[in-house]
Design an enzyme around this catalytic site. Structure first.
Site, PDB file in Angstrom:
ATOM      1  N   ASP A  14      88.090  47.355 -74.378  1.00 25.35           N
ATOM      2  CA  ASP A  14      87.182  48.483 -74.451  1.00 25.35           C
ATOM      3  C   ASP A  14      87.239  49.048 -75.870  1.00 25.35           C
ATOM      4  O   ASP A  14      88.173  48.749 -76.628  1.00 25.35           O
ATOM      5  CB  ASP A  14      87.620  49.536 -73.429  1.00 25.35           C
ATOM      6  N   ASP A  16      85.843  52.810 -77.054  1.00 28.05           N
ATOM      7  CA  ASP A  16      86.112  54.251 -77.122  1.00 28.05           C
ATOM      8  C   ASP A  16      87.335  54.626 -76.293  1.00 28.05           C
ATOM      9  O   ASP A  16      87.402  54.324 -75.094  1.00 28.05           O
ATOM     10  CB  ASP A  16      84.892  55.035 -76.636  1.00 28.05           C
ATOM     11  N   THR A 109      82.174  46.945 -74.192  1.00 24.61           N
ATOM     12  CA  THR A 109      81.984  48.383 -74.371  1.00 24.61           C
ATOM     13  C   THR A 109      80.706  48.873 -73.720  1.00 24.61           C
ATOM     14  O   THR A 109      79.720  48.133 -73.618  1.00 24.61           O
ATOM     15  CB  THR A 109      81.971  48.738 -75.869  1.00 24.61           C
ATOM     16  N   SER A 110      80.723  50.139 -73.293  1.00 23.95           N
ATOM     17  CA  SER A 110      79.518  50.772 -72.758  1.00 23.95           C
ATOM     18  C   SER A 110      78.597  51.263 -73.869  1.00 23.95           C
ATOM     19  O   SER A 110      77.505  51.755 -73.586  1.00 23.95           O
ATOM     20  CB  SER A 110      79.909  51.942 -71.846  1.00 23.95           C
ATOM     21  N   ASP A 166      90.876  52.778 -71.230  1.00 22.34           N
ATOM     22  CA  ASP A 166      91.409  54.142 -71.202  1.00 22.34           C
ATOM     23  C   ASP A 166      90.871  54.987 -70.070  1.00 22.34           C
ATOM     24  O   ASP A 166      91.461  56.002 -69.726  1.00 22.34           O
ATOM     25  CB  ASP A 166      91.075  54.858 -72.516  1.00 22.34           C
TER      26      ASP A 166
END
Length: 220
Positions: A14, A16, A109-110, A166
């Site tokens: 990921d 962020d 990642t989003s 996270d």
């Protein structure tokens, strides 16, 4: 306590909260959006992390048409991409990325491609060659699509991959993909990942002769 040792063939990362600390930007942008919708910004920020923006909007405003969420998400992405003030690497991220440079890994990642590029650049981190960004999936985390696509792009089975995440949505996505999860940072601490670190300084990566990757997770 001894270190936890995990073995894998590939790593799915990921961005962020895991490689990049972008909390300041996220909080600024979503605080403004929440106030404009008449929502409590503190409550809204508990939902934001790990999801694509339209999915956050749908969770917070379930009766609103999705077309409106998609439209506002495009505006939000542009705002976040333009704002890199306070974007910094997570502790240990530069050394960690250097240690896996020659190993199979992907960013999942989003963020969309533009936002991912902006934040990785602002944090002075190398962009993985293999990545799965928002444009490449039909469903946001906690759906496992992104991690499954990342594993397929690298050519490994889900069980051979370890996810670094996270957020609650991200950890749920990794588990739904059938992968083990290393939780990074305070948000992950209460979510029972397979291993947890406060930041990436607590990890040592060992490349094994058979091509496998051994992760040594330092006990807190």
């Amino acid at each position: 306590m001894p270190a936890t040792v995990l073995e894998a063939r590939a790593l799915l990362l990921d961005m962020d909260g895991t490689l990049v600390n972008s909390d300041a930007v996220v909080e600024r942008c979503w605080h403004r959006w929440a106030l404009a919708q008449g929502l409590d910004p503190v409550a809204a920020l508990k939902v934001v992390h790990g999801r694509q923006g339209y999915a956050t909007m749908a969770a917070l405003l379930p009766d609103r048409p999705m077309e409106q969420n998609y439209a506002e998400n495009r505006i939000m992405l542009a705002e976040e991409t333009a704002d890199t003030d306070g974007v910094v690497p997570i502790g240990g991220a530069p050394a960690f990325m250097a240690s896996i440079a020659g190993l199979p890994h992907a960013l999942v990642t989003s963020a969309d491609e533009a936002l991912a590029q902006a934040r990785m650049t602002a944090a002075a981190l190398p962009m993985p060659e293999t990545r799965v960004t928002a444009e490449m999936v039909a469903a946001s985390k906690p759906d496992p699509e992104g991690f499954l696509k990342g594993a397929a792009e690298l050519g490994f089975a889900p069980a051979d991959c370890i996810v670094f995440e996270d957020s609650e949505a991200g950890i749920a996505a990794g588990r739904a993909a059938g992968m083990r999860v290393v939780g990074v940072g305070p948000r992950a601490a209460a979510l029972s990942p397979d291993a947890h670190v406060e930041d990436l300084t607590r990890l040592r990566v060992e490349a094994c002769a058979d091509g496998s990757i051994r992760l040594h997770v330092e006990a807190v």
